[in-house]
Design a protein around this motif. Structure first.
Motif, PDB file in Angstrom:
ATOM      1  N   ALA A   1       4.793   3.181  -7.885  1.00 49.46           N
ATOM      2  CA  ALA A   1       4.145   2.230  -6.989  1.00 49.46           C
ATOM      3  C   ALA A   1       3.713   0.976  -7.741  1.00 49.46           C
ATOM      4  CB  ALA A   1       2.943   2.889  -6.312  1.00 49.46           C
ATOM      5  N   LEU A   2       3.188   1.143  -8.931  1.00 45.32           N
ATOM      6  CA  LEU A   2       2.733  -0.011  -9.719  1.00 45.32           C
ATOM      7  C   LEU A   2       3.906  -0.886 -10.150  1.00 45.32           C
ATOM      8  CD1 LEU A   2       0.010   1.803 -11.837  1.00 45.32           C
ATOM      9  CD2 LEU A   2      -0.403  -0.004 -10.153  1.00 45.32           C
ATOM     10  N   SER A   3       5.061  -0.295 -10.311  1.00 47.40           N
ATOM     11  CA  SER A   3       6.249  -1.095 -10.629  1.00 47.40           C
ATOM     12  C   SER A   3       6.608  -2.027  -9.484  1.00 47.40           C
ATOM     13  CB  SER A   3       7.435  -0.179 -10.957  1.00 47.40           C
ATOM     14  OG  SER A   3       7.186   0.595 -12.116  1.00 47.40           O
ATOM     15  N   VAL A   4       6.439  -1.546  -8.257  1.00 43.68           N
ATOM     16  CA  VAL A   4       6.651  -2.396  -7.076  1.00 43.68           C
ATOM     17  C   VAL A   4       5.637  -3.539  -7.091  1.00 43.68           C
ATOM     18  CG1 VAL A   4       6.632  -2.492  -4.558  1.00 43.68           C
ATOM     19  CG2 VAL A   4       7.581  -0.489  -5.727  1.00 43.68           C
ATOM     20  N   CYS A   5       4.385  -3.221  -7.409  1.00 46.90           N
ATOM     21  CA  CYS A   5       3.339  -4.249  -7.489  1.00 46.90           C
ATOM     22  C   CYS A   5       3.675  -5.284  -8.554  1.00 46.90           C
ATOM     23  CB  CYS A   5       1.992  -3.608  -7.797  1.00 46.90           C
ATOM     24  SG  CYS A   5       1.349  -2.529  -6.505  1.00 46.90           S
TER      25      CYS A   5
ATOM     26  N   SER B   1       0.848  -1.186   0.000  1.00 42.23           N
ATOM     27  CA  SER B   1       0.000   0.000   0.000  1.00 42.23           C
ATOM     28  C   SER B   1       0.883   1.235   0.000  1.00 42.23           C
ATOM     29  CB  SER B   1      -0.918   0.002   1.230  1.00 42.23           C
ATOM     30  OG  SER B   1      -1.726   1.172   1.250  1.00 42.23           O
ATOM     31  N   ARG B   2       0.544   2.188  -0.867  1.00 41.00           N
ATOM     32  CA  ARG B   2       1.303   3.436  -0.910  1.00 41.00           C
ATOM     33  C   ARG B   2       0.371   4.577  -1.313  1.00 41.00           C
ATOM     34  NH1 ARG B   2       6.554   3.784  -4.659  1.00 41.00           N
ATOM     35  NH2 ARG B   2       7.300   2.296  -3.058  1.00 41.00           N
TER      36      ARG B   2
ATOM     37  N   ASP C   1       6.556  -6.210  -9.644  1.00 41.65           N
ATOM     38  CA  ASP C   1       7.633  -7.071  -9.167  1.00 41.65           C
ATOM     39  C   ASP C   1       7.109  -8.122  -8.203  1.00 41.65           C
ATOM     40  OD1 ASP C   1      10.535  -7.682  -8.875  1.00 41.65           O
ATOM     41  OD2 ASP C   1      10.169  -7.060  -6.811  1.00 41.65           O
ATOM     42  N   LYS C   2       6.201  -7.735  -7.316  1.00 40.55           N
ATOM     43  CA  LYS C   2       5.604  -8.698  -6.379  1.00 40.55           C
ATOM     44  C   LYS C   2       4.793  -9.754  -7.116  1.00 40.55           C
ATOM     45  CE  LYS C   2       5.316  -5.758  -2.237  1.00 40.55           C
ATOM     46  NZ  LYS C   2       5.947  -6.713  -1.299  1.00 40.55           N
ATOM     47  N   LEU C   3       4.045  -9.356  -8.121  1.00 39.33           N
ATOM     48  CA  LEU C   3       3.237 -10.308  -8.885  1.00 39.33           C
ATOM     49  C   LEU C   3       4.124 -11.332  -9.594  1.00 39.33           C
ATOM     50  CD1 LEU C   3       0.651  -7.814 -10.399  1.00 39.33           C
ATOM     51  CD2 LEU C   3       0.171  -9.555  -8.676  1.00 39.33           C
ATOM     52  N   ARG C   4       5.243 -10.886 -10.119  1.00 36.47           N
ATOM     53  CA  ARG C   4       6.155 -11.817 -10.789  1.00 36.47           C
ATOM     54  C   ARG C   4       6.782 -12.782  -9.801  1.00 36.47           C
ATOM     55  NH1 ARG C   4       7.705  -6.836 -13.298  1.00 36.47           N
ATOM     56  NH2 ARG C   4       6.940  -6.713 -15.439  1.00 36.47           N
ATOM     57  N   ARG C   5       7.286 -12.219  -8.695  1.00 35.09           N
ATOM     58  CA  ARG C   5       7.976 -13.072  -7.725  1.00 35.09           C
ATOM     59  C   ARG C   5       7.050 -14.076  -7.067  1.00 35.09           C
ATOM     60  NH1 ARG C   5       9.380 -10.793  -3.552  1.00 35.09           N
ATOM     61  NH2 ARG C   5       8.783  -8.593  -3.798  1.00 35.09           N
ATOM     62  N   ARG C   6       5.776 -13.721  -6.902  1.00 35.99           N
ATOM     63  CA  ARG C   6       4.803 -14.621  -6.276  1.00 35.99           C
ATOM     64  C   ARG C   6       4.150 -15.555  -7.283  1.00 35.99           C
ATOM     65  NH1 ARG C   6       5.389 -15.014  -0.772  1.00 35.99           N
ATOM     66  NH2 ARG C   6       5.748 -12.942   0.136  1.00 35.99           N
ATOM     67  N   ARG C   7       4.478 -15.415  -8.552  1.00 37.52           N
ATOM     68  CA  ARG C   7       3.929 -16.273  -9.615  1.00 37.52           C
ATOM     69  C   ARG C   7       2.405 -16.366  -9.512  1.00 37.52           C
ATOM     70  NH1 ARG C   7       8.103 -18.924 -12.119  1.00 37.52           N
ATOM     71  NH2 ARG C   7      10.096 -18.936 -10.977  1.00 37.52           N
ATOM     72  N   VAL C   8       1.777 -15.230  -9.548  1.00 39.10           N
ATOM     73  CA  VAL C   8       0.326 -15.144  -9.387  1.00 39.10           C
ATOM     74  C   VAL C   8      -0.389 -15.818 -10.558  1.00 39.10           C
ATOM     75  CG1 VAL C   8      -1.611 -13.519  -9.320  1.00 39.10           C
ATOM     76  CG2 VAL C   8       0.459 -13.058  -7.995  1.00 39.10           C
ATOM     77  N   SER C   9      -1.378 -16.643 -10.214  1.00 32.97           N
ATOM     78  CA  SER C   9      -2.127 -17.377 -11.229  1.00 32.97           C
ATOM     79  C   SER C   9      -3.144 -16.497 -11.938  1.00 32.97           C
ATOM     80  CB  SER C   9      -2.853 -18.566 -10.584  1.00 32.97           C
ATOM     81  OG  SER C   9      -1.980 -19.350  -9.811  1.00 32.97           O
ATOM     82  N   LEU C  10      -3.811 -15.629 -11.208  1.00 31.91           N
ATOM     83  CA  LEU C  10      -4.877 -14.810 -11.769  1.00 31.91           C
ATOM     84  C   LEU C  10      -4.893 -13.476 -11.049  1.00 31.91           C
ATOM     85  CD1 LEU C  10      -7.194 -15.077 -13.870  1.00 31.91           C
ATOM     86  CD2 LEU C  10      -8.682 -15.762 -11.989  1.00 31.91           C
TER      87      LEU C  10
END
Length: 355
Positions: free
Chosen positions: A93-97, A67-68, A99-108
């Motif tokens: 801020a969205l760039s941080v998001c 959150s930012r 990076d998190k989505l990639r590292r967590r290998r989000v399915s959807l």
């Protein structure tokens, strides 16, 4: 890697244990791929928020969050456009998001943008820039979609009782009012309204200014009057003479005021999410803050410099809601659109896998 996987389409009452949100929230627990993860991103007029979660037997477990405060809508009321500085803050801020989505290998993942992007003349250009620079595909949702997602995310915190309930979400650029039949699960939306005033838009259009406490309170009264005028059409549709029922608020305004009510030195979500506060206490806090200047408000714990210039606008909106729906108690939710997105994604995925 492009992140374009999208969903189709003695003065207080002690908090009840949260039934959704926090670290856990209710959602269908079975029939998911092993270790599948889901994400909900909400880019509002003031904040950028992300939740990443995995289904669990009794709901879902949040595995990462972000959150930012980005103030995307700063200056929008005057120019009708998103400023370069505001867009730069949001993209960072969205760039941080991303990076998190990639590292967590989000399915959807479903990523939504709300009032600032809806209203700005260059809102869609900004969405295209976000996709180019971060890979996040933002979906500009309608006020009705925003209202329904907020209810889906927080309705479990509505107090037990009978009759209609009002859920509200005070945002940065708008305020959603949702009248629901809470006796059904999920609740049935009876009516809804999106007012064009949030903490950013109201602060910029009707600044809270004054050289004395009386001057500040006069300025605050003008803010309340402007909001009340915008609520009039919705208020007229409420049943004449009906006794207002339960009330639940989800926003930074109500969570901040609840923190002040508890006199917390620092914000603690575990104490706030699910708290029920006497309305008289919230009104007293609003009046006290409205009589302070911005430097004085910045010294109040849980407000600080980041919220000091916007919190009074939130107080004015809350007071206007309480004038229209004079409940005795206010439920406080630190959850909303993101949790609603996660619930809908998981429910849709579960249905698909059962077919």
């Amino acid at each position: 890697m492009r992140l374009t996987i999208m969903a189709h389409g003695p003065d207080m009452v002690a908090p009840r244990p949260p039934r959704e949100g926090g670290r856990r929230a209710h959602s269908p627990p079975h029939h998911f791929p092993p270790r599948s993860s889901y994400a909900a991103l909400d880019l509002g007029t003031n904040n950028c928020r992300l939740l990443i979660a995995r289904p669990s037997e009794d709901g879902f477990v949040v595995v990462d969050a972000f959150s930012r405060i980005v103030r995307l809508g700063e200056g929008l009321a005057a120019t009708g456009r998103l400023s370069d500085a505001a867009m730069d803050r949001a993209v960072s801020a969205l760039s941080v998001c991303a990076d998190k989505l990639r590292r967590r290998r989000v399915s959807l993942v479903r990523s939504v943008a709300t009032e600032a992007c809806r209203r700005a003349a260059n809102g869609r250009e900004f969405v295209q820039r976000v996709y180019r620079e971060t890979g996040i595909a933002l979906e500009i949702i309608s006020p009705e979609q925003e209202a329904r997602l907020a209810v889906l995310g927080c309705h479990a915190l509505i107090e037990p009782g009978e009759g209609q309930a009002l859920v509200f979400d005070i945002g940065g650029g708008s305020t959603e009012l949702i009248l629901i039949d809470a006796d059904q699960s999920p609740p049935r939306v009876i009516d809804w309204y999106s007012a064009p005033w949030g903490v950013v838009s109201l602060s910029e259009t009707e600044p809270h200014v004054g050289d004395s406490r009386d001057g500040l309170l006069d300025s605050y009264a003008r803010m309340r009057s402007r909001v009340a005028e915008s609520f009039a059409q919705f208020a007229a549709k409420l049943e004449p003479g009906a006794q207002p029922g339960r009330l639940l608020g989800t926003s930074g305004t109500v969570t901040t005021l609840a923190s002040v009510h508890l006199d917390l030195p620092n914000y603690d979500r575990r104490l706030i999410d699910g708290l029920v506060v006497p309305v008289t206490a919230m009104r007293d806090i609003s009046a006290r803050l409205a009589g302070m200047n911005v430097d004085e408000r910045a010294e109040v714990p849980c407000i600080g410099h980041e919220r000091a210039d916007l919190v009074v606008a939130g107080c004015a909106i809350l007071d206007a809601i309480l004038d229209m729906w004079p409940a005795e108690r206010l439920g406080v939710a630190d959850r909303g659109i993101r949790e609603g997105i996660l619930r809908s994604l998981m429910a849709r995925d579960r249905t698909r896998m059962l077919m």
